[in-house]
Design an enzyme around this catalytic site. Structure first.
Site, PDB file in Angstrom:
ATOM      1  N   LYS A 152      28.696   3.602  11.525  1.00 19.94           N
ATOM      2  CA  LYS A 152      28.328   4.778  12.318  1.00 19.94           C
ATOM      3  C   LYS A 152      27.947   5.952  11.406  1.00 19.94           C
ATOM      4  CE  LYS A 152      28.118   7.870  15.539  1.00 19.94           C
ATOM      5  NZ  LYS A 152      27.174   7.851  16.641  1.00 19.94           N
ATOM      6  N   CYS A 199      26.200  15.564  15.649  1.00 16.87           N
ATOM      7  CA  CYS A 199      26.327  14.224  15.060  1.00 16.87           C
ATOM      8  C   CYS A 199      25.740  14.199  13.663  1.00 16.87           C
ATOM      9  CB  CYS A 199      25.609  13.205  15.928  1.00 16.87           C
ATOM     10  SG  CYS A 199      26.062  13.348  17.652  1.00 16.87           S
TER      11      CYS A 199
HETATM   12  N1  SAJ Z   1      15.155  16.109  13.734  1.00 16.57           N
HETATM   13  C1  SAJ Z   1      14.158  16.525  12.842  1.00 16.57           C
HETATM   14  N2  SAJ Z   1      13.137  15.668  12.575  1.00 16.57           N
HETATM   15  C2  SAJ Z   1      13.047  14.437  13.151  1.00 16.57           C
HETATM   16  C3  SAJ Z   1      14.077  14.010  14.037  1.00 16.57           C
HETATM   17  C4  SAJ Z   1      15.121  14.871  14.318  1.00 16.57           C
HETATM   18  O1  SAJ Z   1      14.207  17.632  12.293  1.00 16.57           O
HETATM   19  O2  SAJ Z   1      12.070  13.744  12.861  1.00 16.57           O
HETATM   20  C5  SAJ Z   1      16.280  17.022  14.030  1.00 16.57           C
HETATM   21  C6  SAJ Z   1      16.379  17.420  15.501  1.00 16.57           C
HETATM   22  O3  SAJ Z   1      15.535  18.487  15.808  1.00 16.57           O
HETATM   23  C7  SAJ Z   1      17.848  17.785  15.604  1.00 16.57           C
HETATM   24  C8  SAJ Z   1      18.542  16.807  14.642  1.00 16.57           C
HETATM   25  O4  SAJ Z   1      17.506  16.341  13.794  1.00 16.57           O
HETATM   26  O5  SAJ Z   1      18.084  19.112  15.165  1.00 16.57           O
HETATM   27  C9  SAJ Z   1      19.247  15.655  15.309  1.00 16.57           C
HETATM   28  O6  SAJ Z   1      18.480  15.118  16.372  1.00 16.57           O
HETATM   29  P1  SAJ Z   1      18.330  13.537  16.660  1.00 16.57           P
HETATM   30  O7  SAJ Z   1      17.459  13.361  17.840  1.00 16.57           O
HETATM   31  O8  SAJ Z   1      17.902  12.869  15.416  1.00 16.57           O
HETATM   32  O9  SAJ Z   1      19.830  13.034  16.931  1.00 16.57           O
HETATM   33  P2  SAJ Z   1      21.064  13.407  17.904  1.00 16.57           P
HETATM   34  O10 SAJ Z   1      22.006  14.262  17.122  1.00 16.57           O
HETATM   35  O11 SAJ Z   1      20.641  13.889  19.252  1.00 16.57           O
HETATM   36  O12 SAJ Z   1      21.708  11.931  18.111  1.00 16.57           O
HETATM   37  C10 SAJ Z   1      22.067  11.137  16.976  1.00 16.57           C
HETATM   38  C11 SAJ Z   1      21.466   9.725  17.153  1.00 16.57           C
HETATM   39  N3  SAJ Z   1      21.555   8.988  15.884  1.00 16.57           N
HETATM   40  C12 SAJ Z   1      20.466   8.411  15.312  1.00 16.57           C
HETATM   41  O13 SAJ Z   1      19.354   8.478  15.788  1.00 16.57           O
HETATM   42  C13 SAJ Z   1      20.708   7.677  14.033  1.00 16.57           C
HETATM   43  C14 SAJ Z   1      22.213   9.002  18.268  1.00 16.57           C
HETATM   44  O14 SAJ Z   1      21.781   7.659  18.360  1.00 16.57           O
HETATM   45  C15 SAJ Z   1      23.718   9.023  18.017  1.00 16.57           C
HETATM   46  O15 SAJ Z   1      24.444   8.400  19.068  1.00 16.57           O
HETATM   47  C16 SAJ Z   1      24.161  10.461  17.940  1.00 16.57           C
HETATM   48  O16 SAJ Z   1      23.469  11.084  16.845  1.00 16.57           O
HETATM   49  C17 SAJ Z   1      25.666  10.506  17.729  1.00 16.57           C
HETATM   50  O17 SAJ Z   1      26.401  10.721  18.718  1.00 16.57           O
HETATM   51  O18 SAJ Z   1      26.137  10.234  16.614  1.00 16.57           O
END
Ligand code: SAJ
Length: 401
Positions: free
Chosen positions: A201, A255
């Site tokens: 995780k 996360c």
């Molecule tokens: N972000 C970027 N660039 C990108 C993708 C995301 O800057 O290309 C930023 C987003 O704007 C945000 C942050 O990253 O600020 C996180 O967003 P996210 O959509 O990547 O993830 P979360 O936090 O909503 O959810 C994540 C997910 N993990 C992965 O994709 C590996 C989800 O599957 C998990 O269940 C969750 O964390 C968790 O609970 O751990």
């Protein structure tokens, strides 16, 4: 099959609902009486598409009941927050108190599972806690770690269709936990051991953090080199083995901006790339704030008056209303502190009212502002017309082709 879900938050509640829909008699436990009452009234206390109807259905049929305390069940799931303390050390006290709450109910043949994101060794620590208080249960109950992986906003689909990693403290525990999850998971259930599942995780979210840090680093290099980073990444991704993520104004949420610290705090010597990614992503927000302040100063020198600034987006990612750990919110407050005499219009189309910021409609703010700062790539922003009569700081690629 009777199950107790300890914690009715963003993950615990949807999982409890889905399990209840698949024939499990579920007790959802939360320490917050307002959440318990709301859930028992069939009202969803979180924002998650499609889930409200499911909740009504399982409450009406009696398959799900919320309670302040656990009841005797066949399986117990710890789905409580694991935040970090001031020094980035993980805080597993909620897992521990949830475990202590179910301790008196455990009996031979029961299953105990931790779903909360946890530092390596937490499952073993909880097993030791259980067996030190209830030595007669040693070897008689099943203990496993099974991290959640769902993306908020798409929870119903992902809870059922995502693969799961399940790591028991022994093989019998892994098998028993797999049996439970197979009641509602259609994805594959991958057996492992508890430590590997815990690390898995942390690895998933650290991997995303490192990849986003790469994109953010590129964006800062490109800014100095006079290259459009969005074009650059689009072109580089035409290579069949390159898949760069998108830069933004930093990384937020509870996360990805949190979990890597569970590795760096335990392995400070080894986890150098993971630690650097965290600091690059944190730095990106400061870098953006500095860009805004500099643009404001430049405007004032050139025009002899203070600019009106529109800060577009407060949420931590596009098209959600969740502002927790949001770099956009951090940038807005930093800019306001440095330039408190300017008129700063704060925009968040997914929130109607905010206790700190007076919110402005996004079209009105865009029209009135001299400087427009795009912080979160909300879909409605993409319909705004491009103009070169304003200073536009597009940190999240609103106007990318
Ligand atoms: N972000 C970027 N660039 C990108 C993708 C995301 O800057 O290309 C930023 C987003 O704007 C945000 C942050 O990253 O600020 C996180 O967003 P996210 O959509 O990547 O993830 P979360 O936090 O909503 O959810 C994540 C997910 N993990 C992965 O994709 C590996 C989800 O599957 C998990 O269940 C969750 O964390 C968790 O609970 O751990």
């Amino acid at each position: 099959m009777k199950a107790c879900f300890m914690g009715l938050g963003y993950i615990g509640l949807p999982t409890a609902i889905i399990a209840a829909k698949h024939g499990v008699k579920v007790t959802g436990v939360d320490i917050n009486p307002a959440i318990v009452d709301k859930t028992n009234a069939g009202e969803l206390h979180i924002v998650e598409p499609g889930l409200a109807e499911y909740l009504k259905e399982v409450v009406a049929s009696g398959a799900l009941k919320a309670s302040l305390v656990p009841v005797e069940s066949d399986a117990y799931f710890m789905v409580v927050p694991t935040p970090f303390k001031g020094n980035h050390q993980p805080d597993i006290s909620f897992v521990e108190s949830a475990t202590r709450a179910v301790l008196p109910f455990l009996k031979e043949g029961d299953l105990y599972v931790i779903e909360s994101t946890s530092p390596i060794g937490t499952t073993e620590r909880m097993a030791n806690l259980i067996f030190s208080e209830r030595p007669e249960l040693e070897g008689k109950i099943y203990i496993a770690y099974c991290p959640e992986r769902v993306l908020p906003g798409n929870v119903i689909h992902e809870l059922v269709h995502n693969d799961r990693v399940i790591g028991g403290i022994d093989e019998a525990s892994t098998a028993k936990a797999k049996e439970f999850y197979s009641l509602f998971v259609k994805g594959e259930l991958h057996g492992s051991n508890a430590r590997t599942a815990e690390m898995c995780k942390l690895t998933e979210n650290s991997s995303r953090d490192v990849q986003i840090a790469f994109a953010n680093e590129l964006s800062m290099i490109c800014d100095r080199a006079g290259i459009n980073v969005w074009d650059l990444i689009r072109l580089a991704n035409k290579h069949p083995r390159v898949n760069i993520l998108q830069p933004g104004c930093g990384v937020g949420g509870h996360c990805i901006a949190v979990d890597p610290y569970f590795i760096t705090s335990a392995f400070p010597e080894e986890a150098r790339l993971i630690a650097d990614a965290r600091s690059i992503n944190n730095y990106k927000a400061d870098w953006c704030a500095e860009k805004v302040v500099n643009a404001m100063l430049r405007f004032e020198i050139e025009h002899g008056r203070k600019p009106v600034v529109a800060m577009m987006g407060l949420a931590f990612k596009p098209d959600i209303d969740d502002l927790r750990e949001s770099p956009a919110k951090y940038i807005v407050s930093k800019v306001m502190l440095s330039c408190n005499n300017s008129r700063i219009l704060v925009v968040e189309p997914n929130v109607t009212e905010h206790h700190v910021y007076k919110l402005t409609d996004y079209r009105k703010a865009y029209e009135e502002a001299d400087i427009v700062v795009f912080l979160t790539a909300h879909t409605p922003f993409k319909e705004l017309p491009w103009t070169d009569s304003k200073v536009i700081l597009d940190f999240c690629g609103i106007f990318r082709k």
